[in-house]
Design an enzyme around this catalytic site. Sequence first.
Site, PDB file in Angstrom:
ATOM      1  N   GLY A  25       0.812  -1.207   0.000  1.00  0.00           N
ATOM      2  CA  GLY A  25       0.000   0.000   0.000  1.00  0.00           C
ATOM      3  C   GLY A  25       0.845   1.256   0.000  1.00  0.00           C
TER       4      GLY A  25
ATOM      5  N   ASP B 107      -2.933 -12.941   5.286  1.00  0.00           N
ATOM      6  CA  ASP B 107      -4.246 -12.459   4.854  1.00  0.00           C
ATOM      7  C   ASP B 107      -5.003 -11.931   6.071  1.00  0.00           C
ATOM      8  OD1 ASP B 107      -6.794 -12.021   3.890  1.00  0.00           O
ATOM      9  OD2 ASP B 107      -6.874 -13.889   2.742  1.00  0.00           O
TER      10      ASP B 107
ATOM     11  N   TYR C 108      -8.789  -2.403   4.698  1.00  0.00           N
ATOM     12  CA  TYR C 108      -9.704  -2.341   3.556  1.00  0.00           C
ATOM     13  C   TYR C 108     -10.071  -0.878   3.408  1.00  0.00           C
ATOM     14  CZ  TYR C 108     -13.570  -3.485   0.419  1.00  0.00           C
ATOM     15  OH  TYR C 108     -14.398  -3.571  -0.669  1.00  0.00           O
ATOM     16  N   THR C 109      -9.511  -0.206   2.398  1.00  0.00           N
ATOM     17  CA  THR C 109      -9.621   1.249   2.297  1.00  0.00           C
ATOM     18  C   THR C 109     -10.564   1.732   1.201  1.00  0.00           C
ATOM     19  OG1 THR C 109      -7.656   1.304   0.875  1.00  0.00           O
ATOM     20  CG2 THR C 109      -7.313   1.606   3.247  1.00  0.00           C
TER      21      THR C 109
ATOM     22  N   TYR D 273     -16.903   1.821   6.305  1.00  0.00           N
ATOM     23  CA  TYR D 273     -15.452   1.956   6.456  1.00  0.00           C
ATOM     24  C   TYR D 273     -15.113   2.585   7.800  1.00  0.00           C
ATOM     25  CZ  TYR D 273     -10.761   3.889   5.878  1.00  0.00           C
ATOM     26  OH  TYR D 273      -9.448   4.236   6.071  1.00  0.00           O
TER      27      TYR D 273
ATOM     28  N   TRP E 151      -6.865  11.761   4.310  1.00  0.00           N
ATOM     29  CA  TRP E 151      -6.604  12.125   2.915  1.00  0.00           C
ATOM     30  C   TRP E 151      -5.192  11.703   2.472  1.00  0.00           C
ATOM     31  CZ3 TRP E 151      -8.911  17.608   1.551  1.00  0.00           C
ATOM     32  CH2 TRP E 151     -10.218  17.705   2.066  1.00  0.00           C
TER      33      TRP E 151
END
Length: 288
Positions: free
Chosen positions: A10, A36, A61-62, A125, A150
């Site tokens: 990421g 995982d 999880y974005t 989220y 952000w």
Amino acid sequence: MKVLVTGAKGQLGSEFQDLAPTSDHRFSFCDIDEMDLSEEASINRYLKLHEIDVIINCGAYTNVDGAEENKSLAHAINAQAPGIIAKHCSRNNVRLIHISTDYVFDGQGHTPITEDDKPNPLSVYGSTKLKGERNIVRELENAYIIRTSWVYSSYGKNFVKTMLRLGKERGSLNVVYDQIGTPTYAHDLAKVIIHILDHWKNKDKPGIYHYANHGAISWYDFAKAIFELGEIDCQVNPIRSSEFPTTAVRPYFSLLSKEKACKTFNLAIPYWKDSLIKCLERMELQKL
């Protein structure tokens, strides 16, 4: 210290990979292929096989809109996995630094959000990330939880790279002006976390902290700056969030107060535009 970074592919994980060779700590990295985060057995199996002093949990999880349709997966990765990792840390004397988000707040205020303000997420989220925080606190007393906002980088998918691509493809773009916050250059955040690691002996103060670059802007302002600095001729039209409907509800005001982090760790936080310039310069170098 032996430091494991999850979510290695990421944005933030990639920045740690760049910084690791210059650090005194021994970094290792893993992503979904090795561990995982949606499977408890995979997490426990990996952690048991590796000797670790510190875990920096960047994995998440974005996909904010995708989480509304994939609730179980978002819950497994964002809520359950942090608790599983924290339990391992508690049982094995491992330290934990966990990355969270401004989306745990509803963004209905008008002043910078402090660590003591009450969370009230508006999306799956945000709610799963908040549950992840609470699972960590329940399992581990000395964890660090860093909320940020952000995030962008020269790596991965993010607003900056999307604007650069669309700006070259189109003559004009509509961007919301009524969501206010601060961009965070992932490289700056990674440096701050390494700074915390370096000074743990003198300033070991676990808890929840907020970090973003300095300044307050809208997504519209951010897009304008990207095109200006990137020398892209694209008209940016300011629109309301109601004119750009999304599956998940975003907070309108998510400006995070960095005062606690600044005082605790003696940080000099860069201004958002200065960091954007550095990111764009790195993108140009990566093309060479």
